[in-house]
Design an enzyme around this catalytic site. Structure first.
Site, PDB file in Angstrom:
ATOM      1  N   HIS A  12      72.451  11.996 -14.207  1.00  0.00           N
ATOM      2  CA  HIS A  12      72.212  11.929 -12.753  1.00  0.00           C
ATOM      3  C   HIS A  12      70.784  11.569 -12.390  1.00  0.00           C
ATOM      4  O   HIS A  12      70.519  11.158 -11.261  1.00  0.00           O
ATOM      5  CB  HIS A  12      72.584  13.265 -12.104  1.00  0.00           C
ATOM      6  CG  HIS A  12      71.608  14.373 -12.370  1.00  0.00           C
ATOM      7  ND1 HIS A  12      71.551  15.013 -13.578  1.00  0.00           N
ATOM      8  CD2 HIS A  12      70.642  14.926 -11.588  1.00  0.00           C
ATOM      9  CE1 HIS A  12      70.603  15.933 -13.543  1.00  0.00           C
ATOM     10  NE2 HIS A  12      70.035  15.902 -12.349  1.00  0.00           N
ATOM     11  N   SER A 108      77.708  -1.807 -20.862  1.00  0.00           N
ATOM     12  CA  SER A 108      76.641  -2.779 -20.605  1.00  0.00           C
ATOM     13  C   SER A 108      77.145  -4.166 -20.970  1.00  0.00           C
ATOM     14  O   SER A 108      77.983  -4.323 -21.872  1.00  0.00           O
ATOM     15  CB  SER A 108      75.410  -2.426 -21.444  1.00  0.00           C
ATOM     16  OG  SER A 108      74.516  -3.508 -21.502  1.00  0.00           O
ATOM     17  N   SER A 109      76.615  -5.175 -20.299  1.00  0.00           N
ATOM     18  CA  SER A 109      77.045  -6.548 -20.585  1.00  0.00           C
ATOM     19  C   SER A 109      76.624  -7.006 -21.975  1.00  0.00           C
ATOM     20  O   SER A 109      77.104  -8.032 -22.467  1.00  0.00           O
ATOM     21  CB  SER A 109      76.490  -7.510 -19.531  1.00  0.00           C
ATOM     22  OG  SER A 109      75.078  -7.486 -19.525  1.00  0.00           O
ATOM     23  N   CYS A 110      75.734  -6.246 -22.633  1.00  0.00           N
ATOM     24  CA  CYS A 110      75.297  -6.624 -23.981  1.00  0.00           C
ATOM     25  C   CYS A 110      76.406  -6.425 -25.016  1.00  0.00           C
ATOM     26  O   CYS A 110      76.239  -6.798 -26.175  1.00  0.00           O
ATOM     27  CB  CYS A 110      74.056  -5.848 -24.388  1.00  0.00           C
ATOM     28  SG  CYS A 110      74.348  -4.102 -24.711  1.00  0.00           S
ATOM     29  N   TYR A 137      72.637  -0.633 -29.824  1.00  0.00           N
ATOM     30  CA  TYR A 137      73.032  -0.149 -28.494  1.00  0.00           C
ATOM     31  C   TYR A 137      74.391  -0.720 -28.109  1.00  0.00           C
ATOM     32  O   TYR A 137      75.265   0.002 -27.603  1.00  0.00           O
ATOM     33  CB  TYR A 137      71.973  -0.553 -27.474  1.00  0.00           C
ATOM     34  CG  TYR A 137      72.264  -0.114 -26.057  1.00  0.00           C
ATOM     35  CD1 TYR A 137      72.135   1.223 -25.689  1.00  0.00           C
ATOM     36  CD2 TYR A 137      72.645  -1.031 -25.080  1.00  0.00           C
ATOM     37  CE1 TYR A 137      72.389   1.631 -24.392  1.00  0.00           C
ATOM     38  CE2 TYR A 137      72.896  -0.635 -23.780  1.00  0.00           C
ATOM     39  CZ  TYR A 137      72.767   0.697 -23.441  1.00  0.00           C
ATOM     40  OH  TYR A 137      73.029   1.097 -22.149  1.00  0.00           O
ATOM     41  N   LYS A 141      78.031   1.214 -27.290  1.00  0.00           N
ATOM     42  CA  LYS A 141      78.784   1.028 -26.047  1.00  0.00           C
ATOM     43  C   LYS A 141      80.203   0.547 -26.326  1.00  0.00           C
ATOM     44  O   LYS A 141      81.163   0.972 -25.663  1.00  0.00           O
ATOM     45  CB  LYS A 141      78.053   0.044 -25.131  1.00  0.00           C
ATOM     46  CG  LYS A 141      76.791   0.621 -24.494  1.00  0.00           C
ATOM     47  CD  LYS A 141      77.128   1.805 -23.606  1.00  0.00           C
ATOM     48  CE  LYS A 141      75.929   2.347 -22.878  1.00  0.00           C
ATOM     49  NZ  LYS A 141      76.256   3.511 -22.015  1.00  0.00           N
ATOM     50  N   LEU A 167      71.401  -4.831 -13.259  1.00  0.00           N
ATOM     51  CA  LEU A 167      71.220  -3.984 -12.082  1.00  0.00           C
ATOM     52  C   LEU A 167      69.760  -3.901 -11.671  1.00  0.00           C
ATOM     53  O   LEU A 167      68.860  -4.084 -12.494  1.00  0.00           O
ATOM     54  CB  LEU A 167      71.743  -2.575 -12.365  1.00  0.00           C
ATOM     55  CG  LEU A 167      73.200  -2.476 -12.791  1.00  0.00           C
ATOM     56  CD1 LEU A 167      73.505  -1.066 -13.297  1.00  0.00           C
ATOM     57  CD2 LEU A 167      74.130  -2.837 -11.643  1.00  0.00           C
ATOM     58  N   HIS A 180      63.069  -4.562 -16.770  1.00  0.00           N
ATOM     59  CA  HIS A 180      63.854  -5.781 -16.662  1.00  0.00           C
ATOM     60  C   HIS A 180      63.179  -6.743 -15.693  1.00  0.00           C
ATOM     61  O   HIS A 180      62.166  -6.425 -15.069  1.00  0.00           O
ATOM     62  CB  HIS A 180      65.279  -5.439 -16.239  1.00  0.00           C
ATOM     63  CG  HIS A 180      66.027  -4.650 -17.260  1.00  0.00           C
ATOM     64  ND1 HIS A 180      66.533  -3.380 -17.022  1.00  0.00           N
ATOM     65  CD2 HIS A 180      66.334  -4.931 -18.550  1.00  0.00           C
ATOM     66  CE1 HIS A 180      67.122  -2.930 -18.117  1.00  0.00           C
ATOM     67  NE2 HIS A 180      67.022  -3.849 -19.055  1.00  0.00           N
ATOM     68  N   TRP A 203      56.994 -15.654 -17.265  1.00  0.00           N
ATOM     69  CA  TRP A 203      57.395 -16.119 -18.599  1.00  0.00           C
ATOM     70  C   TRP A 203      58.497 -17.164 -18.529  1.00  0.00           C
ATOM     71  O   TRP A 203      59.437 -17.056 -17.733  1.00  0.00           O
ATOM     72  CB  TRP A 203      57.895 -14.939 -19.421  1.00  0.00           C
ATOM     73  CG  TRP A 203      56.798 -14.168 -20.093  1.00  0.00           C
ATOM     74  CD1 TRP A 203      55.498 -14.069 -19.680  1.00  0.00           C
ATOM     75  CD2 TRP A 203      56.908 -13.399 -21.287  1.00  0.00           C
ATOM     76  NE1 TRP A 203      54.788 -13.276 -20.535  1.00  0.00           N
ATOM     77  CE2 TRP A 203      55.616 -12.847 -21.539  1.00  0.00           C
ATOM     78  CE3 TRP A 203      57.942 -13.113 -22.154  1.00  0.00           C
ATOM     79  CZ2 TRP A 203      55.363 -12.036 -22.641  1.00  0.00           C
ATOM     80  CZ3 TRP A 203      57.697 -12.302 -23.245  1.00  0.00           C
ATOM     81  CH2 TRP A 203      56.415 -11.763 -23.490  1.00  0.00           C
ATOM     82  N   ASP A 270      62.774 -18.367 -23.153  1.00  0.00           N
ATOM     83  CA  ASP A 270      63.663 -18.280 -21.992  1.00  0.00           C
ATOM     84  C   ASP A 270      64.794 -17.275 -22.191  1.00  0.00           C
ATOM     85  O   ASP A 270      65.333 -16.737 -21.237  1.00  0.00           O
ATOM     86  CB  ASP A 270      64.292 -19.656 -21.704  1.00  0.00           C
ATOM     87  CG  ASP A 270      63.410 -20.517 -20.818  1.00  0.00           C
ATOM     88  OD1 ASP A 270      62.575 -19.954 -20.092  1.00  0.00           O
ATOM     89  OD2 ASP A 270      63.575 -21.746 -20.855  1.00  0.00           O
TER      90      ASP A 270
END
Length: 310
Positions: A12, A108-110, A137, A141, A167, A180, A203, A270
């Site tokens: 939380h 997570s999208s990873c 990680y 997930k 996010l 991020h 960058w 990139d």
């Protein structure tokens, strides 16, 4: 969920967990349970089991995780794998033992393969190799997703999983070295404005395309899914819209009021050219995000300024 149900939000104090609590409170839920990491170590199975036996939550949002940037993920690979595996395993198993009505696990999208086609569909999971730097990680997930599916299959539990896109927003991490892209740009342009720096460096070439969602929209989606979604298959949560890093930089520049120039450092990497989630399944179910990027950045900047003034 009934307004009188006991709802445990694990994690939380994090950006996502705090947003979920705001959403629940706005809807009138009266029995929200929280514990800090000092009060309850989610890595300790005995303590987690004792907590569930005492509190008997009806619903659980799992927003708790060990998180960090690329450097931390790649440096503390064992910690990221172990901590996240044990946290989710303890919570999911305790939810089963204590007959929790429903559980939502956030990933997570990873989790998707490094070279998966774009946009990223749920079906692409486990179809290729992961990005090496955050593989531990991502594996943790993926294990959480599969745990939820397995408890559905074997025990008939209503445990669901959702995979959010990138996010940003209230409660974000603005550390320049491990934040991020959006919080890093907000802080960079703000500090350049305050110091009167005529040029600010960003960058890379600015060409990569990315998708971003304001964190309170994710919280809204989480509550929607808890009420309406009962499929064991995980579901993507995104906007379906993308922006180049170059365009994002100029939007953040305007948002902060910075008057200087932007210099793109082409010697810096990139990263992935494009990263967009396919959230068509979620959108087809009736949910749609509400906060535009421009509006969300204004709110994020306001919270950032408030935070640094305190």
């Amino acid at each position: 969920m009934d307004l009188s149900d006991k709802i445990f939000v694990a994690g939380h104090n994090g950006m996502v967990g705090a947003a979920i609590i705001r959403r629940l409170q706005n809807e009138g839920y009266r029995h929200i349970i929280t514990r800090t990491s000092k009060e309850l170590d989610l890595r300790n199975q005995e303590h987690v089991n004792d907590f569930f036996t005492k509190e008997k939550p009806d619903y659980i949002f799992i927003a708790a995780a060990k998180v960090g940037g690329i450097l931390a993920n790649n440096t503390y690979r064992a910690d990221f794998l172990y901590d996240n595996l044990i946290i989710e395993a303890n919570l999911i198993h305790a939810a089963y033992i204590n007959s929790v009505k429903k559980l939502l696990f956030l990933g997570s999208s990873c989790i998707y393969p490094k070279l998966a086609p774009q946009p990223l569909k749920e079906a692409y999971l486990l179809t290729g190799s992961l990005e090496e730097t955050n593989e531990p990680y991502a594996i943790a997930k993926i294990a959480g997703i599969k745990l939820c599916e397995a408890y559905n299959d074997q025990y008939g539990c209503n445990f669901i999983s959702a995979m959010p896109t990138n996010l940003y927003g209230r409660g974000d991490n603005y550390h320049l070295q491990n934040s991020h892209v959006i919080p890093a740009l907000i802080r960079k342009f703000h500090e350049a404005k305050v110091s009167g720096n005529p040029v600010t460096e960003v960058w890379g070439s600015g060409s990569p395309m990315r998708e971003f969602m304001y964190v309170d929209d994710l919280a809204d989606a989480c509550v929607f899914l808890m009420k309406e979604y009962n499929d064991k298959s995980f579901i993507n949560v995104g906007t379906g819209e993308e922006v180049s890093i170059k365009d994002l930089a100029y939007i953040v520049k305007d948002t902060t009021g910075y008057q200087g120039d932007i210099k793109f450092d082409l010697s810096k990497p990139d990263g992935t050219p494009r990263k967009l989630m396919d959230s068509s399944r979620l959108h087809a179910s009736g949910w749609k995000y509400k906060t535009s990027l421009a509006e969300g950045l204004k709110m994020a900047y306001a919270y950032f300024k408030k935070e640094i003034e305190e």
